[in-house]
Design an enzyme around this catalytic site. Structure first.
Site, PDB file in Angstrom:
ATOM      1  N   CYS A   1       2.353  29.014 -67.046  1.00 35.97           N
ATOM      2  CA  CYS A   1       3.104  28.271 -66.011  1.00 35.97           C
ATOM      3  C   CYS A   1       4.612  28.445 -66.135  1.00 35.97           C
ATOM      4  O   CYS A   1       5.355  28.119 -65.213  1.00 35.97           O
ATOM      5  CB  CYS A   1       2.741  26.793 -66.061  1.00 35.97           C
ATOM      6  SG  CYS A   1       1.007  26.498 -65.684  1.00 35.97           S
TER       7      CYS A   1
ATOM      8  N   HIS B   1       8.530  22.881 -62.284  1.00 39.25           N
ATOM      9  CA  HIS B   1       7.141  23.348 -62.222  1.00 39.25           C
ATOM     10  C   HIS B   1       6.289  22.169 -61.768  1.00 39.25           C
ATOM     11  O   HIS B   1       6.492  21.030 -62.201  1.00 39.25           O
ATOM     12  CB  HIS B   1       6.697  23.847 -63.596  1.00 39.25           C
ATOM     13  CG  HIS B   1       5.220  24.095 -63.668  1.00 39.25           C
ATOM     14  ND1 HIS B   1       4.554  24.823 -62.700  1.00 39.25           N
ATOM     15  CD2 HIS B   1       4.273  23.688 -64.564  1.00 39.25           C
ATOM     16  CE1 HIS B   1       3.267  24.861 -63.011  1.00 39.25           C
ATOM     17  NE2 HIS B   1       3.069  24.188 -64.125  1.00 39.25           N
TER      18      HIS B   1
ATOM     19  N   ASN C   1      -1.275  22.479 -59.030  1.00 36.81           N
ATOM     20  CA  ASN C   1      -0.545  23.316 -59.978  1.00 36.81           C
ATOM     21  C   ASN C   1      -0.870  24.783 -59.692  1.00 36.81           C
ATOM     22  O   ASN C   1      -1.979  25.239 -59.962  1.00 36.81           O
ATOM     23  CB  ASN C   1      -0.943  22.923 -61.402  1.00 36.81           C
ATOM     24  CG  ASN C   1      -0.211  23.721 -62.470  1.00 36.81           C
ATOM     25  OD1 ASN C   1       0.440  24.722 -62.184  1.00 36.81           O
ATOM     26  ND2 ASN C   1      -0.323  23.281 -63.708  1.00 36.81           N
TER      27      ASN C   1
END
Ligand code: COA
Length: 323
Positions: A114, A250, A280
């Site tokens: 990520c 993020h 996500n």
């Protein structure tokens, strides 16, 4: 040289799946309220059969080039952050190069889960500052739906598919007017590799591994490490919390995002949030959020934008950019 963010772009697969639909479709023992209360996620996009990371990434890249008013001939390098490459090789970056009809320059993939987009921005900035490339496409693209254990309600509800991109254009520092990428601050600590990992080979075209996560452990690391990285980035540039125009974090979990806003003394109106609609999307989440907030006029020329991410590795980092 300075790397200006000349254009941003995003692409989401057509199909959006709500929490309720997901529970019914995959037969999961979960509820919309459980997912929404703990994560802020209400729906996510899921790629169509056969749609791969390079398909999504190429579309996001074209949108970024269009916003920059750049032709493909300006692209010297393509950096793709992904955990779901089309295959081990060719690199997804080179697949995208082919899809865009580019036959010069170079491209490669970068794996930092990520945190991939923040890492890739740091590398692209270095390429531009050292004169190795002038026009660089930085793309985050993911098809996590292919690396999830759809029987594990603790992970599969959290992720979605999508791609985001920026086109960076190198300009001489004296002509940049203080704009562009200011600095990137990248970190990793392999001791925590097992708390968030893929347990086999992964690919957006069919892989054997799936995401495994100790959610509470990851949560414990997130806010402290992210806040430290942001403070390190601000200090390196002689800036403070009051200078931040926008936080583009993020998008893993709304509770982590809200906690970061508090740590940085930013009201939620100065934080770009997409996790409710995208879930996500790993390396794609920051460029997707940038694409949204530059198109709807929130991020304006001259704004100081803070980007931060944490992910498998553990990896984490922060980048500052003046738009
Ligand atoms: N629906 C319903 N119940 C669920 C569920 C779901 N989708 N997922 C887990 N549960 C259950 C668990 O089975 C457990 O039940 P039990 O108490 O009967 O054993 C209970 O909910 C609590 O599980 P736990 O994992 O402890 O929940 P939590 O409060 O820690 O929330 C996360 C889970 C994943 C939302 C949270 O830990 C988190 O956000 N972590 C950070 C994850 C992250 O951001 N990762 C990406 C970083 S890039």
């Amino acid at each position: 040289m300075r790397a200006l963010i000349a254009g941003t772009g995003g692409y989401l697969p057509a199909r959006s799946v709500s929490n309720d639909e997901l529970a019914a479709w995959k037969g999961l023992d979960t509820t919309d309220s459980w997912i929404a209360e703990r994560t802020g996620i209400r729906c996510r996009h899921i790629a169509a059969e056969g749609e791969t990371a390079s398909d999504l990434g190429a579309r996001a890249a074209l949108a970024a080039l269009a916003q920059a008013g750049a032709g493909v001939e300006e692209v010297d390098a393509i950096l793709v952050a992904t955990s779901t490459p089309d295959s081990a090789f060719p690199a997804t970056a080179v697949r995208i190069q082919g899809k865009l009809g580019i036959t010069r320059g170079f491209g490669f993939d970068l794996a930092a889960a990520c945190t991939g987009f923040v890492y890739a921005l740091g590398v692209a900035d270095a390429l531009i500052r050292t004169g190795q490339a002038r026009g660089v496409l930085v793309i985050g693209t993911e098809v996590y739906s292919r690396i999830l254990d759809w029987t594990d309600r603790g992970t599969c509800v959290l992720f979605g598919d999508g791609a985001g991109a920026v086109f960076l254009r190198g300009v001489a520092a004296e002509h940049a007017g203080g704009r562009g990428l200011l600095s990137s601050h990248l970190h990793a600590d392999g001791r925590f590799g097992d708390i968030l990992h893929v347990d086999g080979g992964a690919g957006s075209n069919g892989g054997t591994g799936v995401v495994r996560m100790a959610g509470r452990e990851v949560f414990k690391h997130a806010v402290t490490k992210l806040a430290a990285a942001v403070d390190e980035a601000l200090a390196a540039n002689g800036l403070g919390h009051a200078d931040i125009g926008w936080l583009v974090p993020h998008q893993a979990n709304l509770r982590i995002i809200e906690a970061m806003g508090k740590k940085l003394h930013l009201p939620l109106e100065r934080v770009v949030v997409t996790v409710d609609r995208h879930a996500n999307t790993s390396a794609a989440s920051i460029p997707l959020a940038l694409a949204e907030a530059t198109r709807d006029g929130r991020i304006q020329r001259g704004d100081l934008v803070v980007m931060e991410a944490i992910g498998g590795g553990l990896t984490w980092g922060a980048t500052l950019a003046r738009f």
